[in-house]
Design an enzyme around this catalytic site. Structure first.
Site, PDB file in Angstrom:
ATOM      1  N   HIS A  66       0.819  -1.197   0.000  1.00 45.65           N
ATOM      2  CA  HIS A  66       0.000   0.000   0.000  1.00 45.65           C
ATOM      3  C   HIS A  66       0.860   1.257   0.000  1.00 45.65           C
ATOM      4  CE1 HIS A  66       0.518   0.767   4.408  1.00 45.65           C
ATOM      5  NE2 HIS A  66       0.634  -0.538   4.483  1.00 45.65           N
ATOM      6  N   ASP A  68      -0.529   4.233   0.937  1.00 45.96           N
ATOM      7  CA  ASP A  68      -1.028   5.166   1.951  1.00 45.96           C
ATOM      8  C   ASP A  68      -0.260   4.996   3.255  1.00 45.96           C
ATOM      9  OD1 ASP A  68      -3.758   3.491   3.604  1.00 45.96           O
ATOM     10  OD2 ASP A  68      -2.394   2.620   2.130  1.00 45.96           O
ATOM     11  N   GLU A 133      -4.974   0.879   2.872  1.00 41.38           N
ATOM     12  CA  GLU A 133      -4.777  -0.271   3.776  1.00 41.38           C
ATOM     13  C   GLU A 133      -4.936   0.190   5.211  1.00 41.38           C
ATOM     14  OE1 GLU A 133      -2.736  -3.103   6.430  1.00 41.38           O
ATOM     15  OE2 GLU A 133      -2.318  -0.975   6.127  1.00 41.38           O
ATOM     16  N   GLU A 134      -4.560   1.453   5.438  1.00 39.34           N
ATOM     17  CA  GLU A 134      -4.550   1.983   6.811  1.00 39.34           C
ATOM     18  C   GLU A 134      -5.926   2.475   7.257  1.00 39.34           C
ATOM     19  OE1 GLU A 134      -0.203   1.749   7.564  1.00 39.34           O
ATOM     20  OE2 GLU A 134      -2.114   1.536   8.642  1.00 39.34           O
ATOM     21  N   GLU A 162       4.673  -5.855   3.877  1.00 41.30           N
ATOM     22  CA  GLU A 162       4.543  -5.177   5.155  1.00 41.30           C
ATOM     23  C   GLU A 162       5.827  -5.359   5.969  1.00 41.30           C
ATOM     24  OE1 GLU A 162       0.473  -3.618   5.228  1.00 41.30           O
ATOM     25  OE2 GLU A 162       2.343  -3.237   6.295  1.00 41.30           O
ATOM     26  N   HIS A 348       4.179   3.906  12.290  1.00 36.60           N
ATOM     27  CA  HIS A 348       3.072   4.696  12.846  1.00 36.60           C
ATOM     28  C   HIS A 348       3.543   5.717  13.881  1.00 36.60           C
ATOM     29  CE1 HIS A 348      -0.515   1.926  11.621  1.00 36.60           C
ATOM     30  NE2 HIS A 348       0.498   1.784  10.793  1.00 36.60           N
TER      31      HIS A 348
HETATM   32 ZN   LIG Z   1       1.034  -1.565   6.234  1.00 36.31          ZN
END
Ligand SMILES: [Zn+2]
Length: 375
Positions: A66, A68, A133-134, A162, A348
């Protein structure tokens, strides 16, 4: 300039906060087209998705990921601006450096190298990239898979890029994930005055008995691949702060992370059975965000393990831990699937970063795996 580093930096400069792709997929499509991929942009709602394919013969291998990223949070807390890819002390800083713009860049450089050496490989290669995805992930990978299934496209192998590594690149690969089933339990009572409880029916008291029974339940014992299913209460809410009122309703929010030793249906049935022993008047709003999945043991896990042994000199742990991923949408259509990517230590977070020296290594791992999958 290390090509993986250069491309990672180019992608970090795109402020692609979910579900906004901010131009990342066009950069990726241009790279893939220039080495012969057919690229298709699939936009569903506000979500951009890219499906790209190369080759006509052999099993279909797909890289998934992803573009995003999660919001940067407090900008003042960042040492450097989150969408400015700064290198410091061997680390590349920026939102998405770890999750997962470095993984995307490594995949693309790996394929460019692989096709330079094998322009007509006997495997087909695909890329499935989403810009959601987030977020709620309803118009991303899930919709692309629905589209491909409707076309009769099936996958043989898939690597979800990932960030799976904890200390050393490749020390952990995910070969499956637990399922995630959430519920909102609302208990209907009879509101009243705390001094006249016989005229009321306190939903909190009823809820507390049910909560105690649910949290003391052993749902299963797990199995070789998965730990036992876990049940967690995340929120409880009742009353609005007035001390002499018995509220009319009480609410609890809960989540199962479940193994293949249980199923959505069996968990729902047993939950309702327990609750009905303590509460007559209640309702549950269920939400399944994904079923557990487990890769078949075969060429892919073997190829990934030997790539990591060759490049990092370690044998990876085969894990099903952690949260969910878009692998849950792909697994029903792909028997061999795993997650392999960079460090997840700062994802994150404020000042997200990844190790520069890992970038080319990750591309080499992906390239080595492609070589090993050629029949
Ligand atoms: Zn991810």
């Amino acid at each position: 300039m290390d090509p993986v580093l250069a491309l990672t930096q180019e992608l970090i400069r795109c402020p692609s906060v979910t579900p906004d792709d901010a131009g990342c997929q066009q950069i990726i499509a241009n790279r893939l087209k220039s080495v012969g991929f057919k690229c298709e942009h699939l936009r569903f709602g506000v979500v951009d998705n890219l499906w790209a394919t190369y080759g006509n013969d052999g099993p279909l291998f797909v890289f998934a990921g992803h573009t995003d990223v999660v919001p940067p949070g407090d900008l003042k807390a960042w040492h450097t601006p989150p969408f400015d890819p700064i290198i410091s002390d061997g680390m590349l800083f920026g939102r998405g450096a770890g999750e997962m713009k470095s993984g995307l860049a490594a995949m693309i450089v790996a394929v460019e190298t692989f096709l330079k050496n094998h322009p007509a490989p006997n495997i087909r290669i695909g890329f499935l990239i989403t810009s959601d995805e987030e977020g709620d992930a309803q118009d991303g990978t899930k919709r692309v898979i629905d589209t491909l299934v409707a076309r009769g496209v099936t996958m043989d192998y898939c690597i979800v890029g990932e960030p799976s590594s904890s200390n050393i690149l490749g020390d952990t690969i995910r070969i499956g994930r637990r399922g995630s089933l959430s519920g909102i339990l609302t208990v209907q009572g009879i509101q009243g005055h705390v001094a006249y409880p016989h005229l009321a029916d306190n939903p909190i008291h009823r809820l507390s008995h049910a909560v105690s029974a649910l949290t003391n339940k052993t749902w299963d014992h797990g199995n070789d691949a998965f730990p036992p299913t876990s049940f967690q209460i995340s929120n409880i809410h009742a009353g609005d702060g007035i001390e002499n009122v018995i509220p009319g309703t009480a609410e609890a929010r809960f989540n199962f992370r479940f193994s293949t030793a249980s199923s959505e249906a069996s968990l729902k049935a047993r939950t309702e059975e327990i609750i009905s022993q303590h509460i007559d008047n209640y309702r549950i709003n269920w939400r399944l965000s994904g079923n557990p999945f487990l890769s078949k043991r075969g060429n892919l896990i073997e190829a990934a393990t030997s790539a990591i042994q060759k490049i990092s000199g370690i044998t990876p742990e085969l894990s099903t831990g952690g949260g969910t991923s878009d692998g849950r949408f792909i697994a029903p259509n792909c028997p061999e699937i795993l997650e392999l990517g960079g460090m997840n230590t700062s994802i994150h977070q404020i000042n997200e970063h990844t190790r520069v020296s890992d970038l080319t290594k990750l591309a080499d791992m992906y390239c080595y795996i492609l070589n090993n999958l050629m029949v």
